[in-house]
Design a protein around this motif. Structure first.
Motif, PDB file in Angstrom:
ATOM      1  N   SER A 590       0.796  -1.396   0.115  1.00  0.00           N
ATOM      2  CA  SER A 590      -0.071   0.067  -0.179  1.00  0.00           C
ATOM      3  C   SER A 590       0.869   1.225   0.070  1.00  0.00           C
ATOM      4  O   SER A 590       0.347   2.244  -0.660  1.00  0.00           O
ATOM      5  CB  SER A 590      -0.985   0.065   1.267  1.00  0.00           C
ATOM      6  OG  SER A 590      -1.751  -1.034   1.271  1.00  0.00           O
ATOM      7  N   THR A 593       2.089   1.753  -3.491  1.00  0.00           N
ATOM      8  CA  THR A 593       1.335   1.896  -4.630  1.00  0.00           C
ATOM      9  C   THR A 593       0.274   2.898  -4.268  1.00  0.00           C
ATOM     10  O   THR A 593      -0.433   3.419  -5.386  1.00  0.00           O
ATOM     11  CB  THR A 593       0.598   0.590  -5.042  1.00  0.00           C
ATOM     12  OG1 THR A 593      -0.106   0.236  -3.936  1.00  0.00           O
ATOM     13  CG2 THR A 593       1.629  -0.521  -5.388  1.00  0.00           C
ATOM     14  N   SER A 595      -2.471   2.117  -2.683  1.00  0.00           N
ATOM     15  CA  SER A 595      -3.706   1.449  -2.796  1.00  0.00           C
ATOM     16  C   SER A 595      -4.218   1.286  -1.417  1.00  0.00           C
ATOM     17  O   SER A 595      -3.384   1.438  -0.431  1.00  0.00           O
ATOM     18  CB  SER A 595      -3.735   0.104  -3.434  1.00  0.00           C
ATOM     19  OG  SER A 595      -2.693  -0.663  -2.792  1.00  0.00           O
ATOM     20  N   ASP A 596      -5.629   1.055  -1.196  1.00  0.00           N
ATOM     21  CA  ASP A 596      -6.217   0.930   0.130  1.00  0.00           C
ATOM     22  C   ASP A 596      -5.667  -0.213   1.066  1.00  0.00           C
ATOM     23  O   ASP A 596      -5.338  -1.173   0.048  1.00  0.00           O
ATOM     24  CB  ASP A 596      -7.648   0.991   0.135  1.00  0.00           C
ATOM     25  CG  ASP A 596      -8.262   2.314  -0.341  1.00  0.00           C
ATOM     26  OD1 ASP A 596      -7.494   3.280  -0.421  1.00  0.00           O
ATOM     27  OD2 ASP A 596      -9.444   2.623  -0.853  1.00  0.00           O
ATOM     28  N   GLU A 618      -6.500   4.234   4.373  1.00  0.00           N
ATOM     29  CA  GLU A 618      -6.883   4.892   3.156  1.00  0.00           C
ATOM     30  C   GLU A 618      -5.890   6.225   2.832  1.00  0.00           C
ATOM     31  O   GLU A 618      -5.612   6.907   3.891  1.00  0.00           O
ATOM     32  CB  GLU A 618      -8.215   5.272   3.178  1.00  0.00           C
ATOM     33  CG  GLU A 618      -8.677   5.946   1.612  1.00  0.00           C
ATOM     34  CD  GLU A 618     -10.085   6.030   1.385  1.00  0.00           C
ATOM     35  OE1 GLU A 618     -10.272   7.145   0.723  1.00  0.00           O
ATOM     36  OE2 GLU A 618     -10.855   5.584   2.377  1.00  0.00           O
ATOM     37  N   LYS A 817     -15.077  -7.359  -3.866  1.00  0.00           N
ATOM     38  CA  LYS A 817     -14.008  -8.076  -2.937  1.00  0.00           C
ATOM     39  C   LYS A 817     -14.401  -8.750  -1.803  1.00  0.00           C
ATOM     40  O   LYS A 817     -13.619  -9.693  -1.375  1.00  0.00           O
ATOM     41  CB  LYS A 817     -13.280  -6.675  -2.578  1.00  0.00           C
ATOM     42  CG  LYS A 817     -12.551  -5.908  -3.428  1.00  0.00           C
ATOM     43  CD  LYS A 817     -11.653  -4.639  -2.629  1.00  0.00           C
ATOM     44  CE  LYS A 817     -11.066  -3.876  -3.574  1.00  0.00           C
ATOM     45  NZ  LYS A 817     -10.451  -2.546  -2.905  1.00  0.00           N
TER      46      LYS A 817
END
Length: 879
Positions: A590, A593, A595-596, A618, A817
């Protein structure tokens, strides 16, 4: 005993530099120039040779110290140093003092760096071979002491693998004070090999020839990433007494700033020339000899001359013949006397006639105060009327620019700060009308009394220093009310032609809204912290690199620590060891990148007990799109996990209890079906016993599959799900599975598309189980559509896949997801409810992942679904 040689002309700065380095050394040391002259000698050498230190400076070393009766070889040493510029170690010599006392020495000589604009030389350390061993000079220590004072990057390398032997503080700072002594350059700085530096060192070591690098770029890795330098450096070979290369002396100077400044200067000069070419006047520049070396394009447009015709003194040919000698004489005189130049003459115009112009030039000087020529302008002043018109037009243009500018601008004249000019933007800022123009600032803005601005203006007027105000508070009377605002502004002195300050230019920008926004942001941050403290979750705020900068009260209560204690210990240390590795991998991904982050993990509380939490984070991005910080929450789900465990235990118990009776039921049903089949029994009255038994058998199969899924779930939890891999035809498995399902689902049309024929090495039954799950889900969730497609396709060079597509109810993207989570079922009040325990897709995903494959979902609500699994192809079987 001064010699009769020519006066000593070495650089005083270099001499001073040499003396400052060796003055405190106890060992006999001298510094000589490349010509063999002594730049400096310390007290120790003076005592040995019974000569005052001042008598050494400026003398040639060889005739001063060489023994007359025995060959001291000192001249050979100097010759070697000057010729090879390489270090020499343990060179034996015999020298005589003033009292003719002979001394035997071993001299260690090394490169002595230049200081500023001076020339480099050599440092000689004299080691008396007759003194006790314990009192002998530690040459390495001596060299280290000298090099530590040198304002350059210096080190010595030994051997063919270039191991560090010595390094001064500046070099150690470059490598962030790592342990480098005794280690090869390749090990300490592996990144320099691809930049050619190792090859340079190898060549110097192999050939014995020094290498000089000028403005060579060096890229280094450091703790903060990468660092780029530009260096001037010398690689000098270090030789023993026999001339064999033992190592390399490295002397480097960081010229990064100089190169950047030069590049900036070159760019600025280029931009200036471009700007000059766009200015609607003729501009010229001459050199110190009076030759014109630059004319902007307006000269050529005006006169019609070419660049070759105007170069040097060629521009004079465009001057009227009657004025040419006068112009040339005064122009050359201005250069000889280094003063301003002013002439009015007639200049040829390309339209075919001469026009009167005024030519003005002012001296320009370099940073050393040396005269470099004149820079001037040529102005067309064909008649007095045109001259006045141009002046008025220029003045009007300037005023118009100021008046129409959106930036608040005003001009104050004299020490009393009389308002000479103020545009509408400035008048609006003051809240005043145009009547204030012509009055003093104190008269126009009496509310400024008691505020610092009158004192600031006076200081600028008297010192000539520009004042830059940043977000300064100003209280102004507007419409009868005192209004507070914040402004960025400048007070810049205005000078006349003599350089005297005559007024001040004031430009201001209203930043009140920005300042208030910043204050509001701080207030919102305070509210956020208060709100976060009231939240039941454990809230954490980190910087872009994951370093914690805030924990809410719930975090502190849970751990029983203060903020500083928790930050020092690091909250990640509270994670259960079994989840630690997975957490580190996911969190690092995370951070890299943006990302979450989401994961279930256990956190240790203040009592030492580990409780389950759902951890989420987040990224918060700035205006440039880069991650500015992270906001994370840890929600306790211990009760949910305990409930989930109870559900698992219950299902496990039920599955084991149902397995035996279900098996018995299936056995009896099969027995009855076989009986009817074998004996051709006909039931009176047409009662449908056989179809009923077949339906019971189908339902028992479904129940058996459900029990098997529950048992598989238990095996997964205990990590006992065994895979019996074999090579099989994936297309055949799809055909067989679809045929079996069609026996009990006659309403749906299932078409198989063999886009690719593939073989895989996998557990055939488990892959069939995944396929059955996908197809039965497609049937279950397509009540209004009876068409299903199954595709066998090639994904890439190594992978094949099976895709099951339907036109059913579809799945909202926000659930994609979660559908592979254990016991997860989508439940929305407005949606239809479908039976199931939510373990089918969970098992399917686990089976495919254990085959090193993956599952993809493409689905939209109301548009159907496409479920695919991808496996590695068994290419050997396909070839």
């Amino acid at each position: 005993m001064k010699s009769s040689q020519a006066p000593f002309m070495e650089d005083p700065e270099q001499i001073k530099f040499a003396e400052s380095l060796i003055i405190s050394l106890r060992e006999p040391v001298v510094v000589i120039s490349e010509e063999g002259k002594i730049l400096a000698a310390n007290d120790a050498i003076s005592r040995i040779f019974e000569t005052p230190p001042d008598n050494f400076t400026g003398e040639y070393l060889v005739p001063l110290l060489e023994d007359r009766e025995e060959s001291s070889r000192l001249n050979d040493l100097i010759h070697t140093l000057i010729k090879s510029k390489a270090a020499v170690k343990d060179f034996p010599v015999i020298l005589s003092s003033a009292g003719l006392k002979k001394h035997r020495f071993r001299i260690n000589a090394n490169y002595f760096p230049a200081n500023g604009s001076g020339s480099p030389g050599f440092l000689l350390c004299f080691q008396d071979v007759n003194i006790p061993e314990g009192d002998k000079i530690d040459y390495r220590k001596l060299l280290s002491e000298v090099l530590s004072e040198v304002p350059a990057l210096i080190c010595t390398l030994r051997g063919p693998d270039h191991k560090f032997e010595l390094a001064n503080d500046k070099y150690l700072a470059l490598v962030e004070y790592r342990e480098i002594i005794g280690k090869p350059v390749k090990e300490i700085l592996p990144e320099v090999e691809n930049q050619g530096f190792i090859k340079m060192l190898d060549k110097v070591y192999d050939t014995g020839e020094a290498f000089i690098g000028k403005e060579i770029k060096l890229d280094l890795k450091n703790k903060r990433g990468r660092k780029s330098l530009v260096l001037d450096f010398v690689y000098q070979p270090i030789k023993d007494a026999s001339g064999k290369v033992e190592g390399i002396f490295v002397h480097a100077i960081d010229v990064t700033e100089k190169v950047l400044n030069r590049q900036s200067l070159e760019n600025s000069e280029k931009e200036l020339r471009n700007l000059i070419d766009t200015v609607p006047v003729i501009i010229w520049i001459s050199n110190a000899q009076g030759e014109g070396y630059y004319l902007n394009k307006n000269w050529y447009l005006y006169t019609g001359q070419s660049r070759n015709e105007s170069s040097g003194f060629g521009w004079l040919s465009a001057v009227h013949p009657e004025d040419r000698d006068m112009v040339a004489t005064h122009f050359k005189l201005a250069h000889e006397e280094e003063k301003e130049y002013y002439r009015k003459f007639r200049l040829y115009n390309k339209n075919g006639y001469y026009r009167w112009v005024i030519d003005r030039g002012r001296p320009k000087w370099n940073s050393k105060g040396e005269f470099e020529g004149l820079i001037g302008t040529v102005t067309d002043v064909h008649d007095d009327h045109l001259k006045e018109q141009v002046i008025k037009e220029n003045e009007h243009r300037i005023r118009s620019i100021v008046e129409q500018a959106t930036v608040a601008t005003a001009v104050y004249m004299g020490e009393e700060m009389k308002i000479e000019l103020a545009n509408d933007a400035m008048l609006n800022l003051w809240g005043k009308g145009r009547s204030v123009i012509g009055t003093t600032l104190r008269q126009a803005l009496p509310e400024l009394e008691g505020q610092p601005f009158h004192d600031l203006l006076l200081k600028v007027f008297t010192t000539g220093e520009i004042y830059w105000g940043k977000e300064d508070r100003v209280d102004l009377m507007k419409n009868g009310q005192m209004v507070t605002g914040y402004y960025n502004f400048t007070y810049k002195p205005l000078r006349n032609e003599e350089g005297e300050i005559i007024g001040i230019l004031n430009m201001a920008l209203d930043v009140t809204e920005m300042v208030e926004s910043k204050n509001l942001l701080k207030e919102r941050e305070r509210h956020f912290r208060l709100m976060a403290d009231l939240m039941p979750e454990k809230v954490i705020n980190t910087d872009a690199g994951g370093e914690a900068i805030y924990f809410n009260k719930n975090w502190l209560d849970y751990t029983g620590m203060s903020f500083s204690e928790l930050k020092k210990r690091n909250w990640e240390s509270f994670i259960h060891p079994q989840e630690e590795k997975e957490f580190n991998e996911k969190w690092q991904y995370s951070l890299e990148t943006g990302s979450d982050f989401e994961m279930e993990l256990r956190l240790q509380d203040r009592n030492g007990e580990f409780l389950w939490h759902l951890s989420r984070a987040e990224a918060v991005r700035g205006e440039d799109g880069e991650v500015a910080m992270w906001i994370g929450t840890n929600t306790q789900i211990q009760k949910l996990k305990e409930e989930e465990k109870r559900k698992e235990d219950f299902l496990k118990m039920v599955s084991h209890e149902l397995k035996t009776p279900v098996t018995s039921i299936k056995g009896y049903v099969q027995l009855l079906l076989n009986f009817f089949e074998k004996n051709k029994v006909e039931i009176p009255g047409g009662f449908p016993i056989r179809p009923s038994l077949e339906r019971i058998d189908n339902q028992v199969v479904r129940l058996t599959r459900l029990i098997a899924e529950i048992l598989d779930l238990s095996r997964l939890e205990e990590d006992k799900l065994d895979l019996k891999k074999e090579v099989f035809d994936l297309n055949e498995l799809v055909e067989e599975t679809v045929q079996d399902i069609k026996l009990t689902n006659t309403q749906h049309q299932m078409d198989i598309f063999h886009t690719y024929n593939a073989k895989v090495c996998a557990d055939k039954d488990r892959i069939g189980q995944v396929l059955i799950n996908f197809i039965t889900n497609a049937i279950k969730y397509s009540p209004e559509s009876q068409y299903i497609e199954i595709h066998i396709l090639k994904v890439d060079d190594k992978k094949v896949g099976v895709s099951v597509r339907d036109k059913g109810i579809g799945i909202d993207e926000k659930y994609h997801k979660n559908i592979f989570k254990r016991f997860y079922r989508i439940g929305v009040e407005s949606d239809d409810t479908y039976s199931g325990f939510g373990i089918g897709l969970y098992l399917a995903n686990e089976i495919i992942e254990r085959h090193n494959g993956y599952i993809e979902v493409k689905s939209k609500k109301g548009e159907g679904s496409d479920f695919s699994f991808v496996l590695l192809e068994n290419k050997k079987e396909n070839e």
